[in-house]
Motif scaffolding. Structure first.
Motif, PDB file in Angstrom:
ATOM      1  N   THR A  53      -4.438 -35.738  21.216  1.00  0.00           N
ATOM      2  CA  THR A  53      -5.718 -35.169  21.637  1.00  0.00           C
ATOM      3  C   THR A  53      -5.555 -34.431  22.955  1.00  0.00           C
ATOM      4  OG1 THR A  53      -8.008 -35.794  22.193  1.00  0.00           O
ATOM      5  CG2 THR A  53      -6.326 -37.429  22.651  1.00  0.00           C
ATOM      6  N   TYR A  54      -6.640 -34.153  23.628  1.00  0.00           N
ATOM      7  CA  TYR A  54      -6.741 -33.511  24.951  1.00  0.00           C
ATOM      8  C   TYR A  54      -6.453 -32.006  24.925  1.00  0.00           C
ATOM      9  CZ  TYR A  54      -6.797 -38.352  26.604  1.00  0.00           C
ATOM     10  OH  TYR A  54      -7.082 -39.687  26.786  1.00  0.00           O
ATOM     11  N   ASN A  55      -5.194 -31.590  24.649  1.00  0.00           N
ATOM     12  CA  ASN A  55      -4.964 -30.157  24.385  1.00  0.00           C
ATOM     13  C   ASN A  55      -5.051 -30.014  22.855  1.00  0.00           C
ATOM     14  OD1 ASN A  55      -2.452 -31.491  23.886  1.00  0.00           O
ATOM     15  ND2 ASN A  55      -1.495 -29.472  23.768  1.00  0.00           N
ATOM     16  N   GLU A  56      -4.556 -28.922  22.283  1.00  0.00           N
ATOM     17  CA  GLU A  56      -4.549 -28.823  20.819  1.00  0.00           C
ATOM     18  C   GLU A  56      -3.240 -29.438  20.305  1.00  0.00           C
ATOM     19  OE1 GLU A  56      -6.376 -28.364  18.223  1.00  0.00           O
ATOM     20  OE2 GLU A  56      -4.542 -28.751  17.120  1.00  0.00           O
ATOM     21  N   PRO A  57      -3.308 -30.620  19.702  1.00  0.00           N
ATOM     22  CA  PRO A  57      -2.064 -31.321  19.359  1.00  0.00           C
ATOM     23  C   PRO A  57      -1.236 -30.640  18.276  1.00  0.00           C
ATOM     24  CG  PRO A  57      -3.972 -32.501  18.500  1.00  0.00           C
ATOM     25  CD  PRO A  57      -4.503 -31.417  19.381  1.00  0.00           C
TER      26      PRO A  57
ATOM     27  N   SER B  45      -8.460 -32.273  16.746  1.00  0.00           N
ATOM     28  CA  SER B  45      -7.906 -30.922  16.650  1.00  0.00           C
ATOM     29  C   SER B  45      -9.007 -29.877  16.522  1.00  0.00           C
ATOM     30  CB  SER B  45      -6.994 -30.853  15.408  1.00  0.00           C
ATOM     31  OG  SER B  45      -6.590 -29.535  15.134  1.00  0.00           O
ATOM     32  N   ASN B  46      -8.648 -28.647  16.884  1.00  0.00           N
ATOM     33  CA  ASN B  46      -9.570 -27.537  16.633  1.00  0.00           C
ATOM     34  C   ASN B  46      -9.465 -27.028  15.188  1.00  0.00           C
ATOM     35  OD1 ASN B  46      -7.289 -25.895  16.488  1.00  0.00           O
ATOM     36  ND2 ASN B  46      -7.534 -25.060  18.556  1.00  0.00           N
ATOM     37  N   GLY B  47      -8.565 -27.596  14.417  1.00  0.00           N
ATOM     38  CA  GLY B  47      -8.481 -27.252  13.005  1.00  0.00           C
ATOM     39  C   GLY B  47      -7.775 -25.947  12.691  1.00  0.00           C
TER      40      GLY B  47
ATOM     41  N   GLY C 156      -0.977 -26.582  25.989  1.00  0.00           N
ATOM     42  CA  GLY C 156      -1.022 -25.477  25.041  1.00  0.00           C
ATOM     43  C   GLY C 156      -2.170 -25.568  24.053  1.00  0.00           C
ATOM     44  N   CYS C 157      -2.576 -24.417  23.570  1.00  0.00           N
ATOM     45  CA  CYS C 157      -3.626 -24.331  22.554  1.00  0.00           C
ATOM     46  C   CYS C 157      -3.507 -22.968  21.875  1.00  0.00           C
ATOM     47  CB  CYS C 157      -5.011 -24.493  23.175  1.00  0.00           C
ATOM     48  SG  CYS C 157      -6.327 -24.577  21.939  1.00  0.00           S
ATOM     49  N   ASN C 158      -4.041 -22.881  20.652  1.00  0.00           N
ATOM     50  CA  ASN C 158      -4.009 -21.614  19.924  1.00  0.00           C
ATOM     51  C   ASN C 158      -5.377 -20.919  19.928  1.00  0.00           C
ATOM     52  OD1 ASN C 158      -5.187 -23.501  18.275  1.00  0.00           O
ATOM     53  ND2 ASN C 158      -3.537 -23.516  16.765  1.00  0.00           N
ATOM     54  N   LEU C 159      -6.332 -21.430  20.704  1.00  0.00           N
ATOM     55  CA  LEU C 159      -7.578 -20.717  20.955  1.00  0.00           C
ATOM     56  C   LEU C 159      -7.716 -20.528  22.472  1.00  0.00           C
ATOM     57  CD1 LEU C 159     -10.154 -22.321  18.459  1.00  0.00           C
ATOM     58  CD2 LEU C 159      -9.032 -20.088  18.299  1.00  0.00           C
ATOM     59  N   ALA C 160      -8.712 -19.799  22.876  1.00  0.00           N
ATOM     60  CA  ALA C 160      -8.916 -19.526  24.301  1.00  0.00           C
ATOM     61  C   ALA C 160     -10.408 -19.615  24.605  1.00  0.00           C
ATOM     62  CB  ALA C 160      -8.367 -18.155  24.659  1.00  0.00           C
ATOM     63  N   CYS C 161     -10.968 -20.803  24.443  1.00  0.00           N
ATOM     64  CA  CYS C 161     -12.414 -20.984  24.615  1.00  0.00           C
ATOM     65  C   CYS C 161     -12.784 -20.851  26.092  1.00  0.00           C
ATOM     66  CB  CYS C 161     -12.827 -22.357  24.107  1.00  0.00           C
ATOM     67  SG  CYS C 161     -12.253 -22.695  22.426  1.00  0.00           S
ATOM     68  N   PRO C 162     -13.763 -20.022  26.412  1.00  0.00           N
ATOM     69  CA  PRO C 162     -14.126 -19.853  27.821  1.00  0.00           C
ATOM     70  C   PRO C 162     -14.764 -21.098  28.427  1.00  0.00           C
ATOM     71  CG  PRO C 162     -15.659 -18.668  26.393  1.00  0.00           C
ATOM     72  CD  PRO C 162     -14.540 -19.162  25.508  1.00  0.00           C
ATOM     73  N   PHE C 163     -15.213 -22.023  27.586  1.00  0.00           N
ATOM     74  CA  PHE C 163     -15.858 -23.255  28.055  1.00  0.00           C
ATOM     75  C   PHE C 163     -14.919 -24.462  27.991  1.00  0.00           C
ATOM     76  CE2 PHE C 163     -17.167 -22.151  23.685  1.00  0.00           C
ATOM     77  CZ  PHE C 163     -16.424 -23.105  22.997  1.00  0.00           C
ATOM     78  N   CYS C 164     -13.610 -24.222  27.823  1.00  0.00           N
ATOM     79  CA  CYS C 164     -12.667 -25.324  27.575  1.00  0.00           C
ATOM     80  C   CYS C 164     -12.812 -26.425  28.621  1.00  0.00           C
ATOM     81  CB  CYS C 164     -11.239 -24.805  27.580  1.00  0.00           C
ATOM     82  SG  CYS C 164     -10.046 -26.101  27.169  1.00  0.00           S
ATOM     83  N   GLN C 165     -13.026 -27.643  28.135  1.00  0.00           N
ATOM     84  CA  GLN C 165     -13.188 -28.790  29.028  1.00  0.00           C
ATOM     85  C   GLN C 165     -11.835 -29.298  29.527  1.00  0.00           C
ATOM     86  OE1 GLN C 165     -16.893 -30.209  28.990  1.00  0.00           O
ATOM     87  NE2 GLN C 165     -16.918 -28.061  28.421  1.00  0.00           N
TER      88      GLN C 165
ATOM     89  N   ILE D 168      -4.758 -28.251  31.014  1.00  0.00           N
ATOM     90  CA  ILE D 168      -3.572 -28.432  30.162  1.00  0.00           C
ATOM     91  C   ILE D 168      -3.591 -27.493  28.962  1.00  0.00           C
ATOM     92  CG2 ILE D 168      -3.064 -30.788  30.880  1.00  0.00           C
ATOM     93  CD1 ILE D 168      -4.479 -31.776  28.344  1.00  0.00           C
ATOM     94  N   ALA D 169      -4.779 -27.170  28.442  1.00  0.00           N
ATOM     95  CA  ALA D 169      -4.836 -26.349  27.227  1.00  0.00           C
ATOM     96  C   ALA D 169      -4.370 -24.922  27.494  1.00  0.00           C
ATOM     97  CB  ALA D 169      -6.251 -26.335  26.655  1.00  0.00           C
ATOM     98  N   ALA D 170      -4.672 -24.399  28.678  1.00  0.00           N
ATOM     99  CA  ALA D 170      -4.284 -23.029  28.995  1.00  0.00           C
ATOM    100  C   ALA D 170      -2.976 -22.981  29.779  1.00  0.00           C
ATOM    101  CB  ALA D 170      -5.398 -22.353  29.799  1.00  0.00           C
TER     102      ALA D 170
ATOM    103  N   LEU E 154     -15.692 -27.842  14.863  1.00  0.00           N
ATOM    104  CA  LEU E 154     -16.177 -26.613  14.217  1.00  0.00           C
ATOM    105  C   LEU E 154     -17.019 -25.933  15.285  1.00  0.00           C
ATOM    106  CD1 LEU E 154     -16.069 -24.889  11.753  1.00  0.00           C
ATOM    107  CD2 LEU E 154     -17.819 -26.287  10.682  1.00  0.00           C
ATOM    108  N   LYS E 155     -16.425 -24.951  15.942  1.00  0.00           N
ATOM    109  CA  LYS E 155     -16.963 -24.437  17.199  1.00  0.00           C
ATOM    110  C   LYS E 155     -17.945 -23.300  17.024  1.00  0.00           C
ATOM    111  CE  LYS E 155     -12.845 -25.665  19.792  1.00  0.00           C
ATOM    112  NZ  LYS E 155     -13.525 -26.542  20.773  1.00  0.00           N
ATOM    113  N   ALA E 156     -18.006 -22.720  15.839  1.00  0.00           N
ATOM    114  CA  ALA E 156     -18.898 -21.587  15.583  1.00  0.00           C
ATOM    115  C   ALA E 156     -19.222 -21.575  14.101  1.00  0.00           C
ATOM    116  CB  ALA E 156     -18.234 -20.277  16.006  1.00  0.00           C
TER     117      ALA E 156
HETATM  118  S1  SF4 Z   1      -8.391 -27.230  23.850  1.00  0.00           S
HETATM  119 FE1  SF4 Z   1     -10.195 -27.015  22.529  1.00  0.00          FE
HETATM  120  S2  SF4 Z   1     -11.815 -26.164  23.854  1.00  0.00           S
HETATM  121 FE2  SF4 Z   1      -9.818 -25.860  24.910  1.00  0.00          FE
HETATM  122  S3  SF4 Z   1      -9.172 -23.781  24.332  1.00  0.00           S
HETATM  123 FE3  SF4 Z   1      -8.252 -25.210  22.882  1.00  0.00          FE
HETATM  124  S4  SF4 Z   1      -9.689 -25.317  21.153  1.00  0.00           S
HETATM  125 FE4  SF4 Z   1     -10.785 -24.416  22.867  1.00  0.00          FE
END
Ligand code: SF4
Length: 246
Positions: free
Chosen positions: A87-91, A116-118, A38-47, A51-53, A139-141
């Motif tokens: 770490t790894y996804n957004e904790p 964290s993505n903060g 899980g994550c609360n952002l949706a970065c198109p470049f997510c490494q 697991i994050a999506a 700080l992604k942007a």
């Molecule tokens: S885990 Fe990080 S890079 Fe991936 S979508 Fe979430 S904030 Fe963006």
């Protein structure tokens, strides 16, 4: 905020702290690093998009109670482990697990790291900060518009998260920007570096090379020389600038 992933771990590894990345905190040591989904952002470049999506039914996970994770971390002390990194996804989408485990970890003389993505509300972050020994915040942007392209206009929230960590006497903070083509350029790095300097010019700042992934799998990385030129720009404002993934 919670996404129902309490204690559901998808990944675990004993990583060097430098891999988090943390350049100026307990160098040479290792930390048991765990992720959920899980994550609360949706970065198109997510490494870590696998697991994050992901949702609970789209990725394998195993429930690990806070006490069991702390026991595992203690057993790894013999191999140089100093604590637990979330770490790894957004904790912080599962911040209650971080809180409960961190309290137990401190009782067993283990350090607690958050990567964290903060994107977290201030009340939660202020509750967690006394339990966090070190963090790396992305700080992604350099603007709210930039963050809107990542799923949410949360620039001020992320800056507030970094500032609160920098203000916490017991928490070491470092900041990372991924050099994703089309999302970060020299002007953005200059703006971010000046902003960080206004918070604390001694904050360690990482510029990491992007690897084509996920929805940007066909977008090549910037030349290494360009990432190095961004680091030179950042050094005009910050004393501790690092380049990673090259
Ligand atoms: S885990 Fe990080 S890079 Fe991936 S979508 Fe979430 S904030 Fe963006």
């Amino acid at each position: 905020m919670a996404c129902g992933n309490y204690g559901r771990l998808t990944s675990a590894a004993l990583d060097p702290v430098e891999k988090k990345p943390l350049a100026e905190w307990m160098p040479g040591s290792y930390v048991l690093s765990v992720g959920s989904y899980g994550c609360n952002l949706a970065c198109p470049f997510c490494q870590n998009h696998v697991i994050a999506a992901a949702r609970e039914d789209s990725v394998p996970w195993r429930f690990v109670a806070p006490g069991d994770l702390v026991d595992a971390a203690c057993r790894l002390k013999a191999r140089g482990n100093v604590g637990i990194a979330f770490t790894y996804n957004e904790p912080l989408v599962g911040w209650e697990y971080v809180r409960d485990t961190a309290r137990l970890a401190h009782e067993h003389d283990l350090k607690v790291v958050v990567v964290s993505n903060g994107v977290v509300c201030g009340d939660v972050w202020h509750e967690l900060l006394p339990l966090v020994d070190a963090c790396n915040i992305d700080l992604k942007a350099a603007s709210n518009e930039g963050y809107e392209r990542l799923g949410a206009g949360v620039f001020d929230t992320v800056v507030g998260t970094i500032a609160a960590a920098a203000d916490c006497p017991t928490c070491h903070v470092e900041v990372t920007t991924l050099c994703a083509p089309g999302f970060v350029d020299g002007r953005a790095v200059d703006r971010i570096a000046r902003l960080l300097a206004s918070i604390d010019p001694s904050i360690p700042y990482h510029l990491t090379q992007y690897v084509p992934r996920f929805r940007m799998a066909d977008v090549p990385a910037l030349p290494d020389a360009e990432v190095r030129s961004y680091a030179d720009i950042a050094r005009n404002s910050l004393a501790h600038v690092y380049i990673g993934n090259m």
